[in-house]
Design an enzyme around this catalytic site. Structure first.
Site, PDB file in Angstrom:
ATOM      1  N   GLU A 140      -7.111   2.187  -3.081  1.00 42.33           N
ATOM      2  CA  GLU A 140      -5.772   2.202  -3.175  1.00 42.33           C
ATOM      3  C   GLU A 140      -4.829   0.215  -4.033  1.00 42.33           C
ATOM      4  OE1 GLU A 140      -3.530   4.190  -0.610  1.00 42.33           O
ATOM      5  OE2 GLU A 140      -1.827   3.412  -0.259  1.00 42.33           O
ATOM      6  N   HIS A 178      -8.413  11.443  -1.291  1.00 42.40           N
ATOM      7  CA  HIS A 178      -7.426   9.998  -2.559  1.00 42.40           C
ATOM      8  C   HIS A 178      -7.833   9.929  -3.740  1.00 42.40           C
ATOM      9  CE1 HIS A 178      -8.035   5.812  -3.053  1.00 42.40           C
ATOM     10  NE2 HIS A 178      -7.750   5.194  -1.986  1.00 42.40           N
ATOM     11  N   PHE A 237       0.810  -1.178   0.265  1.00 41.58           N
ATOM     12  CA  PHE A 237       0.433  -0.052  -0.153  1.00 41.58           C
ATOM     13  C   PHE A 237       0.679   1.460  -0.635  1.00 41.58           C
ATOM     14  CE2 PHE A 237      -4.658   0.526   1.485  1.00 41.58           C
ATOM     15  CZ  PHE A 237      -5.021  -0.096   0.559  1.00 41.58           C
ATOM     16  N   LEU A 276     -15.199   4.914  -4.440  1.00 41.70           N
ATOM     17  CA  LEU A 276     -14.006   4.544  -4.694  1.00 41.70           C
ATOM     18  C   LEU A 276     -13.051   3.300  -5.096  1.00 41.70           C
ATOM     19  CD1 LEU A 276     -11.013   5.150  -2.027  1.00 41.70           C
ATOM     20  CD2 LEU A 276     -11.876   3.556  -1.049  1.00 41.70           C
TER      21      LEU A 276
HETATM   22  C1  LIG Z   1     -14.740   3.489   0.379  1.00 41.67           C
HETATM   23  C2  LIG Z   1     -13.882   4.545   1.015  1.00 41.67           C
HETATM   24  C3  LIG Z   1     -13.321   3.215   1.532  1.00 41.67           C
HETATM   25  C4  LIG Z   1     -11.800   2.623   2.442  1.00 41.67           C
HETATM   26  N1  LIG Z   1     -11.049   2.141   2.964  1.00 41.67           N
HETATM   27  C5  LIG Z   1     -10.828   1.933   4.017  1.00 41.67           C
HETATM   28  C6  LIG Z   1      -9.706   0.390   3.575  1.00 41.67           C
HETATM   29  O1  LIG Z   1      -9.504   0.176   3.339  1.00 41.67           O
HETATM   30  N2  LIG Z   1      -8.473   1.118   4.592  1.00 41.67           N
HETATM   31  C7  LIG Z   1      -8.096   1.631   5.709  1.00 41.67           C
HETATM   32  O2  LIG Z   1      -7.710   1.838   6.928  1.00 41.67           O
HETATM   33  N3  LIG Z   1      -9.511   2.831   5.950  1.00 41.67           N
HETATM   34  C8  LIG Z   1     -10.366   3.124   4.413  1.00 41.67           C
HETATM   35  N4  LIG Z   1     -11.530   3.699   4.827  1.00 41.67           N
HETATM   36  C9  LIG Z   1     -11.547   4.502   5.895  1.00 41.67           C
HETATM   37  C10 LIG Z   1     -12.289   3.740   6.559  1.00 41.67           C
HETATM   38  O3  LIG Z   1     -13.663   3.020   6.185  1.00 41.67           O
HETATM   39  C11 LIG Z   1     -13.634   4.643   8.092  1.00 41.67           C
HETATM   40  O4  LIG Z   1     -12.395   5.843   8.446  1.00 41.67           O
HETATM   41  C12 LIG Z   1     -13.724   3.965   9.273  1.00 41.67           C
HETATM   42  O5  LIG Z   1     -14.152   2.856   8.511  1.00 41.67           O
HETATM   43  C13 LIG Z   1     -14.655   4.329   9.704  1.00 41.67           C
HETATM   44  O6  LIG Z   1     -15.060   3.748  11.319  1.00 41.67           O
HETATM   45  P1  LIG Z   1     -16.012   4.554  11.794  1.00 41.67           P
HETATM   46  O7  LIG Z   1     -16.301   3.152  12.608  1.00 41.67           O
HETATM   47  O8  LIG Z   1     -15.161   5.284  12.685  1.00 41.67           O
HETATM   48  O9  LIG Z   1     -17.153   4.934  11.163  1.00 41.67           O
HETATM   49  P2  LIG Z   1     -18.783   4.418  10.589  1.00 41.67           P
HETATM   50  O10 LIG Z   1     -18.211   3.019   9.833  1.00 41.67           O
HETATM   51  O11 LIG Z   1     -18.593   5.073   9.610  1.00 41.67           O
HETATM   52  O12 LIG Z   1     -19.469   4.611  11.761  1.00 41.67           O
HETATM   53  C14 LIG Z   1     -20.141   5.640  12.060  1.00 41.67           C
HETATM   54  C15 LIG Z   1     -21.631   4.725  12.792  1.00 41.67           C
HETATM   55  O13 LIG Z   1     -22.187   6.264  13.231  1.00 41.67           O
HETATM   56  C16 LIG Z   1     -23.648   6.505  13.452  1.00 41.67           C
HETATM   57  N5  LIG Z   1     -23.899   7.615  13.393  1.00 41.67           N
HETATM   58  C17 LIG Z   1     -23.252   8.829  13.617  1.00 41.67           C
HETATM   59  N6  LIG Z   1     -23.837   9.673  13.796  1.00 41.67           N
HETATM   60  C18 LIG Z   1     -24.506   9.242  14.979  1.00 41.67           C
HETATM   61  C19 LIG Z   1     -25.665  10.186  15.564  1.00 41.67           C
HETATM   62  N7  LIG Z   1     -25.714  11.344  15.622  1.00 41.67           N
HETATM   63  N8  LIG Z   1     -26.591   9.189  16.234  1.00 41.67           N
HETATM   64  C20 LIG Z   1     -26.057   7.357  16.456  1.00 41.67           C
HETATM   65  N9  LIG Z   1     -25.021   7.123  15.447  1.00 41.67           N
HETATM   66  C21 LIG Z   1     -24.434   8.267  14.783  1.00 41.67           C
HETATM   67  C22 LIG Z   1     -23.387   5.431  12.226  1.00 41.67           C
HETATM   68  O14 LIG Z   1     -24.739   4.927  12.035  1.00 41.67           O
HETATM   69  C23 LIG Z   1     -22.529   4.531  11.680  1.00 41.67           C
HETATM   70  O15 LIG Z   1     -22.315   3.515  12.970  1.00 41.67           O
HETATM   71  C24 LIG Z   1     -12.405   3.767   3.684  1.00 41.67           C
HETATM   72  C25 LIG Z   1     -12.953   4.801   3.793  1.00 41.67           C
HETATM   73  C26 LIG Z   1     -13.891   4.999   2.556  1.00 41.67           C
HETATM   74  C27 LIG Z   1     -14.889   5.997   2.507  1.00 41.67           C
END
Ligand SMILES: Cc1cc2nc3c(=O)[nH]c(=O)nc-3n(C[C@H](O)[C@H](O)[C@H](O)COP(=O)(O)OP(=O)(O)OC[C@H]3O[C@@H](n4cnc5c(N)ncnc54)[C@H](O)[C@@H]3O)c2cc1C
Ligand code: SF4
Ligand code: FES
Lengths: 573, 239
Positions: free
Chosen positions: A248, A235, A120, A245
């Protein structure tokens, strides 16, 4: 509706689920997850390429270790990451990844049965563990399965709207059951925000459509600073048109980036790393090609693009390693990457900044924790390496959950907070009524589009004082106009218009923190590239930006960066 | 085509006595998806419309609907592929209680999923590093894990339509995913669940689920695999 638990986790993505499991396993049986979406529909499900850990399973990665991972992360961050935190990230990587394997995570495998790894960007070794190009889906389902196994209570389609703070401690929140529209309260000895990123503040984003950053806004309103918000990752390869997306992993598997001259132009910008330079550099390189006339669709609608060429990888490899990429290209762009190059353009992707926390996920507000993309520990600094974000969610989700378990055992809430919660609930209901009764004519959706365009164009990949000033002024103008937003649909059940109008208020405040932080940072570092200050300035800006909410708008402050073993050097790839 | 008609199922229990359809005229753009069309209506014409969405890239399972007579993910199906004349008709998933407009009650979907113990069971102390698994063994559940729990198969299954205690294709798909995983040691436990009154023997191999599944999975095949194993298991018990 009165919800009451010892530990309340807001958000059902990877960070939230991992924290809930850790709190539960740490001895707090009474843990609940409150989430806008059913957990497996969270944005984490879309993560594709993989998760970093120095497992040293790849033949070219035998010499890898956690220190090298920490170094790559810090260099990638342009030395803005806190090095103690980056060390924790890298050291915990192997055990947390192995733990998900023990829970059944369907990683792709090497011939010897070990977890497969791929190269990566910005990494010295093939260090990214993957499950084809569906790693987020694999991990999120695995963690959800563990939540189901433990019988942890999940309130789905419940949206948290605001926090309740008593004597300097977070004691609960106001929540809406989206399905019934009922507004109620949450009481908890400790709360964790794992609400994800704020990508939808920008046009051309790879993020899911609900990543509005509301969680960040709620913490900010409650007095918790947002850290390093000006660092927004673009990205390099969003699919032209929809900005879905193209992982990568495409370049990790050997894909080329090609301009309209047929050149692999990365030779000009990162001669050693080529396509596997870090994201900030590759994104700027692509945009430079487009701006200098070497892109496709120059000046056309939807903007210019370059080609991501996978054809030389062959059908078999594409099917095995990148099946989802092929599927997406066919369904959303009508092309087959086995036979055609993929049109790509840089797209907003990740929020490096977020709710300021320590290594345990604790914020300055007692009882409030944050983890995952909404938080800033900080390990990504000015530029996150691909594969480090999934890792961030499970390392720091786990640490935060464990810490919360200890915290609630030692310092349970004393006395009743009912009255405060009822007041906060009444406040929210008043806000709703203002939106319903507003005599104004502004529409939430129109303002949202203006905000997104403004942020992409004025607070985007290349920045300079005049456009940043215009961008900030526009955000403030939109905030004025927000006062005239009217919600026309007054029903309770599944009122999307009401939710979106409420979210927009948070988006505007978070956008202000991003733009103000960017204007004040007169240097270029990682993703923050100023044409008027093209060099990194460690003398004046080797420091974190802290954005505080005030009634007049954002107030900026700064805090030092923790340097342990790696002195800042020039960043070359 | 400059514009087309989007005919949308509407029902608001707070004010509608009856379910009905409402038709909107939507400007067409090349490549437009049905989800984009719904969002366009919501943002420009009618903020009272309710539907679920999140990823807009066919991976989160939020937006399964019944589009012009077929099970579809609204975010993936293009308007041009769903036209009947100049109209695209969008309805909620059939056989499920409508909460509002296109939003249906999925409580049973999640409950039934949880009933098959959808997690890896292996009580032996894990090794320090990963449990090894050959690529060939990993490939045994390669299809099953692609499920996004969208509910299309569950909604399409006639066995479930008569009896929502029937576990349903989605849950059985996940049961098979763990059943065939070489790391999982709970074959008997799972077979007892899937061979129960509400399990695999209610499947009449009608293949609706295969037709409905947007991820091209074959829940019927997964069910057949479990059926065979359950038969052998039951016969074994009788010996
Ligand atoms: C298309 C894409 C591909 C990616 N691929 C990679 C990868 O290959 N490797 C890597 O390391 N990273 C990758 N990333 C980044 C990574 O996926 C994210 O940063 C990470 O999954 C975020 O996880 P999280 O648990 O913080 O939030 P999220 O998975 O976004 O979860 C947020 C949660 O909070 C809830 N929520 C939000 N606001 C509220 C509220 N006010 N009240 C109640 N619930 C709420 C939502 O419903 C959800 O359940 C990628 C990102 C994208 C956009
Ligand atoms: S098996 Fe297919 S149709 Fe059924 S829930 Fe999973 S993805 Fe949806
Ligand atoms: S919005 Fe996620 S599958 Fe359609």
């Amino acid at each position: 509706m009165k919800i009451k638990h010892r530990v309340a986790i807001v958000g059902g993505g990877l960070a939230g689920l991992r924290a809930a499991i850790a709190a539960y396993d740490g001895g707090v049986q009474d843990v609940a997850i409150i989430s806008q979406l059913p957990p497996v529909r969270s944005h984490s499900v879309a993560a594709a390429g993989g998760i970093n850990g120095s497992l040293a399973n790849h033949p070219d990665g035998r010499d890898d270790n956690w220190e090298k991972h920490a170094f790559d992360t810090i260099k990638g961050s342009d030395y803005l990451a806190d090095q103690d935190a980056a060390e924790v990230l890298a050291r915990e990587a192997v055990p947390v990844i192995v733990e998900t394997e023990h829970w059944g995570c369907p990683f792709s495998r090497n011939e010897d049965g070990t977890i497969a790894q791929r190269p990566f960007g910005g990494a010295g070794f093939p260090r990214t563990c993957y499950a084809a190009d569906k790693t987020g889906h694999a991990l999120l389902h695995t963690l959800y399965q563990q939540v189901v196994k433990r019988g942890i209570k999940v309130y789905t389609e419940h949206l948290v709207l605001t926090l309740a703070v008593a004597d300097g401690r977070a004691v609960g929140a106001v929540v809406m059951d989206i399905v019934s529209g009922e507004v109620g309260t949450v009481e908890a000895d400790a709360l964790l925000f794992a609400t994800g990123g704020a990508g939808k503040i920008y046009a051309h984003s790879t993020n899911n459509l609900l990543n509005t950053g509301l969680g960040m806004a709620i913490a900010y309103w409650a007095g918790v600073p947002l850290k390093d918000m000006e660092f927004i990752q673009f990205h390099p390869t969003g699919l032209w048109g929809t900005n879905i997306l193209m992982t990568e992993g495409c370049r990790g598997e050997g894909g080329y980036l090609v301009n309209n001259q047929g050149e692999r132009f990365m030779a000009r910008y990162a001669p050693k790393a080529m396509e596997l330079g870090p994201r900030d550099i590759v994104a700027r390189s692509i945009l430079t090609e487009i701006l200098e006339g070497r892109g496709f669709n120059q000046g056309g609608p939807g903007g210019g693009y370059v080609h991501l060429d996978l054809r030389h990888l062959g059908e078999a490899k594409i099917n095995e390693r990148l099946p989802e990429v092929r599927e997406i290209c066919k369904n959303f762009a009508g092309i087959d990457p086995v036979y055609q190059p993929i049109p790509v353009q840089p797209s907003q992707h990740y929020t490096m900044g977020g709710i300021s926390t320590d290594i345990n996920g604790a914020t300055v507000l007692k009882g409030l924790y944050a983890a995952g993309e909404c938080a800033c520990v900080s390990v990504h600094g000015a530029n996150r390496l691909g594969g480090n974000s999934l890792l961030d969610t499970i390392v720091f989700g786990k640490l935060a959950g464990q810490h919360m378990a200890r915290f609630v055992a030692e310092q349970p809430l004393q006395g009743s907070v009912d009255k405060l919660l009822e007041e906060k609930k009444a406040e929210v209901e008043r806000r709703f009524r203002e939106l319903f009764d507003n005599p104004g004519t502004e529409r939430e959706s129109a303002l949202r589009v203006e905000l997104q365009q403004n942020m992409f164009h004025n607070v985007g990949i290349f920045r300079q004082a005049d456009t940043l000033e215009a961008g900030l002024a526009k955000v403030r103008e939109l905030r004025e106009r927000y006062r005239n937003v009217k919600v026309h649909h007054t029903g309770r059940i599944y009122n999307m218009e009401l939710i979106r109008a409420y979210e927009l208020r948070g988006m505007l405040d978070v956008a202000e923190a991003i733009a103000a932080g960017a204007l004040a940072r007169k240097e270029s570092r990682g993703s923050h590239a100023r044409r008027d200050y093209p060099e990194r300035d460690d003398q004046n800006f080797l420091k974190h930006t802290l954005a505080f909410h005030t009634p007049e708008g954002v107030r900026l402050d700064y805090s030092p960066v923790t340097i342990t073993r790696f002195q800042p050097q020039a960043r070359k790839y | 085509m400059k514009e087309f008609k989007l005919r949308v199922f509407r029902y608001d229990p707070e004010k509608d006595a009856q379910q009905h359809y409402e038709t909107y005229t939507v400007p067409y753009r090349e490549g437009m998806t049905v989800l984009e069309a719904l969002l366009w209506v919501f943002e420009n014409l009618d903020g009272s419309l309710a539907f679920r969405y999140s990823c807009r890239e066919a991976i989160c399972g939020s937006c399964a609907m019944y589009v012009s007579g077929s099970y579809r993910l609204a975010c993936r199906v293009q308007v041009k592929d769903a036209l009947e004349g100049d109209t695209v008709t969008v309805s909620p998933l059939p056989h499920m209680r409508v909460i509002k407009d296109l939003v249906v009650d999925q409580t049973k979907l999640w409950e039934n999923y949880a009933r098959v113990k959808p997690w890896l069971i292996n009580d032996e102390p894990p090794p320090e590093r990963e449990r090894r698994q050959s690529p060939a063994d990993r490939a045994k559940y390669n299809k099953e894990i692609d499920c996004i729990l969208c509910g299309s198969c569950f909604s399409s299954c006639p066995s479930g339509a008569n009896n929502d205690e029937y576990l349903g294709p989605h849950a059985l798909n996940w049961a098979n995913r763990f059943f065939v995983d070489t790391r999982d040691t709970a074959d008997r436990e799972r077979l007892e669940i899937v061979a129960s009154e509400y399990g695999v023997f209610r499947c009449h191999t009608i293949f609706n689920c295969v037709e409905a599944c947007p991820k091209h999975l074959n829940p019927t095949e997964a069910i057949q695999n479990l059926k065979k194993a359950a038969m052998a298991y039951k016969l074994g018990l009788r010996k």
